[in-house]
Design a protein around this motif. Sequence first.
Motif, mmCIF file in Angstrom:
data_model
loop_
_atom_site.group_PDB
_atom_site.id
_atom_site.type_symbol
_atom_site.label_atom_id
_atom_site.label_comp_id
_atom_site.label_asym_id
_atom_site.label_seq_id
_atom_site.Cartn_x
_atom_site.Cartn_y
_atom_site.Cartn_z
ATOM 1 N N UNK A 1 0.831 -1.212 0.000
ATOM 2 C CA UNK A 1 0.000 0.000 0.000
ATOM 3 C C UNK A 1 0.866 1.263 0.000
ATOM 4 N N UNK A 2 1.918 1.247 0.785
ATOM 5 C CA UNK A 2 2.825 2.407 0.824
ATOM 6 C C UNK A 2 3.464 2.610 -0.545
ATOM 7 N N UNK A 3 3.907 1.521 -1.166
ATOM 8 C CA UNK A 3 4.510 1.611 -2.497
ATOM 9 C C UNK A 3 3.517 2.182 -3.505
ATOM 10 N N UNK A 4 2.295 1.661 -3.501
ATOM 11 C CA UNK A 4 1.285 2.146 -4.439
ATOM 12 C C UNK A 4 0.966 3.616 -4.208
ATOM 13 N N UNK A 5 0.935 4.035 -2.949
ATOM 14 C CA UNK A 5 0.675 5.450 -2.634
ATOM 15 C C UNK A 5 1.815 6.325 -3.155
ATOM 16 N N UNK A 6 3.050 5.905 -2.922
ATOM 17 C CA UNK A 6 4.201 6.676 -3.417
ATOM 18 C C UNK A 6 4.204 6.712 -4.944
ATOM 19 N N UNK A 7 3.854 5.598 -5.556
ATOM 20 C CA UNK A 7 3.819 5.537 -7.018
ATOM 21 C C UNK A 7 2.734 6.457 -7.571
ATOM 22 N N UNK A 8 1.572 6.465 -6.944
ATOM 23 C CA UNK A 8 0.497 7.350 -7.417
ATOM 24 C C UNK A 8 0.863 8.821 -7.193
ATOM 25 N N UNK A 9 1.538 9.122 -6.067
ATOM 26 C CA UNK A 9 1.999 10.500 -5.834
ATOM 27 C C UNK A 9 3.002 10.924 -6.899
ATOM 28 N N UNK A 10 3.893 10.009 -7.252
ATOM 29 C CA UNK A 10 4.893 10.297 -8.278
ATOM 30 C C UNK A 10 4.220 10.533 -9.630
ATOM 31 N N UNK A 11 3.249 9.704 -9.974
ATOM 32 C CA UNK A 11 2.529 9.878 -11.235
ATOM 33 C C UNK A 11 1.712 11.171 -11.232
ATOM 34 N N UNK A 12 1.133 11.494 -10.085
ATOM 35 C CA UNK A 12 0.364 12.743 -9.978
ATOM 36 C C UNK A 12 1.275 13.953 -10.166
ATOM 37 N N UNK A 13 2.460 13.895 -9.575
ATOM 38 C CA UNK A 13 3.417 14.994 -9.739
ATOM 39 C C UNK A 13 3.816 15.132 -11.211
ATOM 40 N N UNK A 14 4.018 14.001 -11.893
ATOM 41 C CA UNK A 14 4.368 14.034 -13.309
ATOM 42 C C UNK A 14 3.234 14.627 -14.140
ATOM 43 N N UNK A 15 1.995 14.257 -13.809
ATOM 44 C CA UNK A 15 0.849 14.816 -14.527
ATOM 45 C C UNK A 15 0.744 16.316 -14.300
ATOM 46 N N UNK A 16 1.029 16.769 -13.085
ATOM 47 C CA UNK A 16 0.988 18.214 -12.809
ATOM 48 C C UNK A 16 2.060 18.936 -13.611
ATOM 49 N N UNK A 17 3.254 18.354 -13.693
ATOM 50 C CA UNK A 17 4.316 18.970 -14.491
ATOM 51 C C UNK A 17 3.911 19.040 -15.954
ATOM 52 N N UNK A 18 3.301 17.970 -16.459
ATOM 53 C CA UNK A 18 2.847 17.968 -17.862
ATOM 54 C C UNK A 18 1.764 19.009 -18.090
ATOM 55 N N UNK A 19 0.861 19.147 -17.119
ATOM 56 C CA UNK A 19 -0.199 20.144 -17.236
ATOM 57 C C UNK A 19 0.384 21.556 -17.220
ATOM 58 N N UNK A 20 1.332 21.808 -16.317
ATOM 59 C CA UNK A 20 1.981 23.127 -16.271
ATOM 60 C C UNK A 20 2.685 23.420 -17.580
ATOM 61 N N UNK A 21 3.352 22.405 -18.130
ATOM 62 C CA UNK A 21 4.052 22.588 -19.398
ATOM 63 C C UNK A 21 3.063 22.879 -20.518
ATOM 64 N N UNK A 22 1.931 22.174 -20.514
ATOM 65 C CA UNK A 22 0.913 22.397 -21.551
ATOM 66 C C UNK A 22 0.342 23.806 -21.458
ATOM 67 N N UNK A 23 0.087 24.275 -20.238
ATOM 68 C CA UNK A 23 -0.440 25.631 -20.057
ATOM 69 C C UNK A 23 0.590 26.652 -20.533
ATOM 70 N N UNK A 24 1.857 26.414 -20.190
ATOM 71 C CA UNK A 24 2.933 27.308 -20.612
ATOM 72 C C UNK A 24 3.036 27.349 -22.132
#
Length: 126
Positions: free
Chosen positions: A53-76
């Motif tokens: 569960x801890x691994x899956x939570x860290x993995x989802x947080x990492x993927x969420x951070x990547x999606x936020x970076x992609x969204x910021x890049x798209x907006x830019x």
Amino acid sequence: FTRVRDFFQRLQKVRQENLKNQYARFLKLQAVFHKLRDADPRVIALQQNTASRIFKKKESDLNEMNMMQNLEEAVYLEGIIDLLDKVQEAKELAANEHFKLQIKDLKSQQEANQIREHELTTFKVE
């Protein structure tokens, strides 16, 4: 922009690999500790479940951070493209106005030439 995107994608892959390696190391260490302590299978299952569960939570947080970076890049990028569209529109408008000004100048030169020719012919006639 492609280099930046590639960099962040490589960084994401490296982070995911590190997280998976960390999880695998933790499971191996946990298995060794359980064998040494001769732990109850229910405790082993509970700890593995918690680790998963801890691994899956860290993995989802990492993927969420990547999606936020992609969204910021798209907006830019969208902002830059919008700005470039405005610049292109302004350039086209300026070129059109410049062309109209040149046409107006040519017409006034033609009118001035016609007036001079008319004056010259009337002067020659006299």
